[in-house]
Design an enzyme around this catalytic site. Structure first.
Site, PDB file in Angstrom:
ATOM      1  N   HIS A  83       0.851  -1.191   0.000  1.00 53.06           N
ATOM      2  CA  HIS A  83       0.000   0.000   0.000  1.00 53.06           C
ATOM      3  C   HIS A  83       0.885   1.240   0.000  1.00 53.06           C
ATOM      4  O   HIS A  83       1.806   1.312   0.796  1.00 53.06           O
ATOM      5  CB  HIS A  83      -0.888   0.013   1.247  1.00 53.06           C
ATOM      6  CG  HIS A  83      -1.654   1.279   1.387  1.00 53.06           C
ATOM      7  ND1 HIS A  83      -2.780   1.539   0.645  1.00 53.06           N
ATOM      8  CD2 HIS A  83      -1.448   2.371   2.166  1.00 53.06           C
ATOM      9  CE1 HIS A  83      -3.241   2.743   0.976  1.00 53.06           C
ATOM     10  NE2 HIS A  83      -2.446   3.260   1.892  1.00 53.06           N
ATOM     11  N   PRO A  84       0.649   2.196  -0.842  1.00 59.83           N
ATOM     12  CA  PRO A  84      -0.301   2.204  -1.946  1.00 59.83           C
ATOM     13  C   PRO A  84       0.340   1.616  -3.203  1.00 59.83           C
ATOM     14  O   PRO A  84       1.517   1.866  -3.469  1.00 59.83           O
ATOM     15  CB  PRO A  84      -0.597   3.681  -2.139  1.00 59.83           C
ATOM     16  CG  PRO A  84       0.677   4.368  -1.736  1.00 59.83           C
ATOM     17  CD  PRO A  84       1.291   3.503  -0.653  1.00 59.83           C
TER      18      PRO A  84
END
Length: 123
Positions: A83-84
């Site tokens: 993430h991300p």
């Protein structure tokens, strides 16, 4: 057998199609830009179909899961996802599918657009 078509947008798939599931009488979640078809009750991935700028890359964990018999929830909760990152599209599709029971539900999967892909965004 996995496949990819390098058009704009790209298209990638593995396993069963919606029609194949219908022919076998299997209920499955339905998406718009892409879909993960999972067996009711077990969550075993029957097929996956993606369309978008990185579809040929994003399909890879779904190919692995379908080949090795890894269910959708196990794959989604594995330490694979960063993430991300664009791969979150696949993780979210796996987690957003209906509970493991025989129902039909909506699933939305959006691969990054070419512009987002070039900018490193798209999730």
């Amino acid at each position: 057998m996995p496949a990819a078509v390098f058009t704009h947008p790209r298209i990638a798939s593995v396993g069963a199609t919606e029609q194949g599931c219908r022919d076998r009488g299997v209920d499955y979640p339905v998406g718009t830009a892409g879909q993960v078809l999972a067996e009711p009750g077990t969550g075993r991935i029957l097929g996956a179909h993606l369309m978008g700028a990185r579809a040929s890359v994003l399909i890879q964990p779904l190919v692995l899961a379908a080949t090795l018999g890894i269910d959708a929830v196990t794959l989604a909760k594995s330490p694979y996802w960063i993430h991300p990152a664009p791969t979150e599209v696949v993780e979210n599709a796996l987690l957003d599918r209906p509970p493991a029971r025989t129902v039909k539900g909506n699933l939305r999967l959006r691969a990054p657009s070419a512009r987002e892909d070039d900018q490193g965004a798209g999730v």
